[in-house]
Scaffold this motif. Structure first.
Motif, PDB file in Angstrom:
ATOM      1  N   GLY A  32       0.802  -1.222   0.000  1.00 44.34           N
ATOM      2  CA  GLY A  32       0.000   0.000   0.000  1.00 44.34           C
ATOM      3  C   GLY A  32       0.834   1.271   0.000  1.00 44.34           C
ATOM      4  O   GLY A  32       0.365   2.325   0.415  1.00 44.34           O
TER       5      GLY A  32
ATOM      6  N   LYS B  63      -7.401   1.960  -7.701  1.00 44.96           N
ATOM      7  CA  LYS B  63      -8.279   3.130  -7.669  1.00 44.96           C
ATOM      8  C   LYS B  63      -9.564   2.825  -6.903  1.00 44.96           C
ATOM      9  O   LYS B  63     -10.203   1.808  -7.134  1.00 44.96           O
ATOM     10  N   GLY B  64      -9.919   3.701  -5.975  1.00 48.47           N
ATOM     11  CA  GLY B  64     -11.149   3.527  -5.226  1.00 48.47           C
ATOM     12  C   GLY B  64     -10.990   2.632  -4.007  1.00 48.47           C
ATOM     13  O   GLY B  64     -11.901   2.544  -3.185  1.00 48.47           O
ATOM     14  N   ARG B  65      -9.863   1.927  -3.897  1.00 52.09           N
ATOM     15  CA  ARG B  65      -9.641   1.065  -2.733  1.00 52.09           C
ATOM     16  C   ARG B  65      -9.069   1.889  -1.583  1.00 52.09           C
ATOM     17  O   ARG B  65      -8.455   2.929  -1.791  1.00 52.09           O
ATOM     18  N   THR B  66      -9.280   1.426  -0.378  1.00 52.63           N
ATOM     19  CA  THR B  66      -8.678   2.103   0.770  1.00 52.63           C
ATOM     20  C   THR B  66      -7.531   1.281   1.338  1.00 52.63           C
ATOM     21  O   THR B  66      -6.711   1.774   2.094  1.00 52.63           O
ATOM     22  N   HIS B  67      -7.522  -0.014   0.981  1.00 52.20           N
ATOM     23  CA  HIS B  67      -6.486  -0.898   1.513  1.00 52.20           C
ATOM     24  C   HIS B  67      -5.831  -1.698   0.386  1.00 52.20           C
ATOM     25  O   HIS B  67      -6.434  -1.933  -0.657  1.00 52.20           O
ATOM     26  N   SER B  68      -4.596  -2.137   0.645  1.00 55.85           N
ATOM     27  CA  SER B  68      -3.888  -2.963  -0.328  1.00 55.85           C
ATOM     28  C   SER B  68      -4.483  -4.365  -0.329  1.00 55.85           C
ATOM     29  O   SER B  68      -5.331  -4.691   0.507  1.00 55.85           O
ATOM     30  N   PRO B  73      -3.339  -0.235   4.927  1.00 56.53           N
ATOM     31  CA  PRO B  73      -3.954   1.017   4.452  1.00 56.53           C
ATOM     32  C   PRO B  73      -3.141   1.604   3.300  1.00 56.53           C
ATOM     33  O   PRO B  73      -1.912   1.579   3.335  1.00 56.53           O
ATOM     34  N   LEU B  74      -3.833   2.078   2.263  1.00 50.01           N
ATOM     35  CA  LEU B  74      -3.121   2.692   1.134  1.00 50.01           C
ATOM     36  C   LEU B  74      -2.615   4.056   1.557  1.00 50.01           C
ATOM     37  O   LEU B  74      -3.381   4.886   2.045  1.00 50.01           O
ATOM     38  N   ARG B  75      -1.326   4.263   1.391  1.00 48.83           N
ATOM     39  CA  ARG B  75      -0.741   5.557   1.754  1.00 48.83           C
ATOM     40  C   ARG B  75      -0.314   6.276   0.486  1.00 48.83           C
ATOM     41  O   ARG B  75       0.802   6.126   0.023  1.00 48.83           O
TER      42      ARG B  75
END
Lengths: 144, 144
Positions: A32, B63-68, B73-75
């Motif tokens: 991520g 795209k549109g995801r919040t987590h890997s 968490p996507l940073r």
């Protein structure tokens, strides 16, 4: 403009680029995070809790790449023409300015452009521009 | 060991191997790419092209995801403004890059070959990053 066909390595460079892209893809899809080298390395100098080990391991992977390469083949040619004083100045400038600019060729040039970030597109145009100008001045005006 | 740490190491390793395959770990080749007025070697444009083509797929997927995919968490960088730090920093980085032909990733890989000049560059680069941290810290604290 003349193209130096004897040094031109489109296939090797494209394959290396694909490998770099795979690394950048893995890091965002699994961890991520953006695979930006100056940010990963620089973050070690202002360590946050739980942040040290993955950064160290990423950097260790990069540093050990030549050793892994040597298992299969001799290392490719590496020629560093700059003398020590110039290397020290260039290193300091690259270190300070990549932190101020929030990224380098990997974070802005590869990851940022891949996600069409306006900041990264502007940053990449900016460092490409001064990169071209610096080499022009050094090689064709000053004659280093 | 946590799988995220393993992927950080493997990502760094693949990234480093990609830089070796592509020719970017060779400052002489980088400077030939930046020297558009001389015998130009356009190879490094293929590195960027290959890396961005693969990277773009990954950044489209998240795209549109919040987590890997592994639940991290996507940073992603949240900054949007084209501030002077970004622009001045990137312009400065290009100068340092053009002086010696090293940017941070290739410098770490070259460091791993044990080349004395690469080691000196990396020490100077890390010192530059440390100077940035010191300046930022002194700015954060109001001077009495």
């Amino acid at each position: 403009m003349t193209i130096d066909m004897s040094s031109f390595t489109p296939w090797a460079s494209l394959s290396g680029g694909v490998l770099i892209g795979i690394a950048a893809a893995m890091f965002i899809l699994l961890n991520g995070r953006i695979a930006g080298i100056s940010g990963i390395l620089g973050g070690l100098l202002n360590p946050q809790k739980g942040d040290i080990l993955w950064r160290t391991l990423f950097v260790a992977g990069m540093v050990l790449a030549p050793a892994a390469w040597l298992i299969a083949a001799p290392l490719p040619e590496m020629q560093i023409d700059a003398g020590y004083p110039l290397l020290i100045i260039a290193g300091l400038v690259v270190g300070i300015s990549t932190r101020y600019g929030s990224g380098c060729t990997s974070g802005h040039g590869v990851c940022g452009i891949s996600r069409l970030s306006p900041r990264s597109i502007v940053a990449t145009l900016a460092f490409m521009f001064t990169g071209f100008v610096t080499v022009y001045v050094a090689r064709h005006l000053v004659g280093i | 060991m946590n799988k995220h740490f393993i992927s950080a190491f493997v990502t760094g390793l693949i990234f480093g191997l990609g830089l070796l395959v592509s020719g970017m770990a060779n400052p002489d080749k980088v400077l030939s790419f930046l020297d558009i007025a001389g015998a130009w070697d356009p190879s490094l444009a293929f590195v960027m092209g290959g890396a961005i083509a693969v990277g773009a797929v990954a950044f489209t997927l998240i795209k549109g995801r919040t987590h890997s995919l592994w639940g991290e968490p996507l940073r992603l960088p949240g900054k949007k403004d084209l501030d002077s730090r970004l622009i001045m920093g990137s312009l400065g980085f290009g100068i340092g890059w053009g002086l010696a032909g090293f940017c941070p990733g290739p410098a770490l890989v070259a460091f791993g070959t044990g080349a004395p000049k690469a080691i000196v560059f990396v020490i100077a680069m890390v010192a530059g990053m440390a100077i940035y941290e010191v300046i930022e810290k002194s700015r954060a604290k109001p001077v009495n």
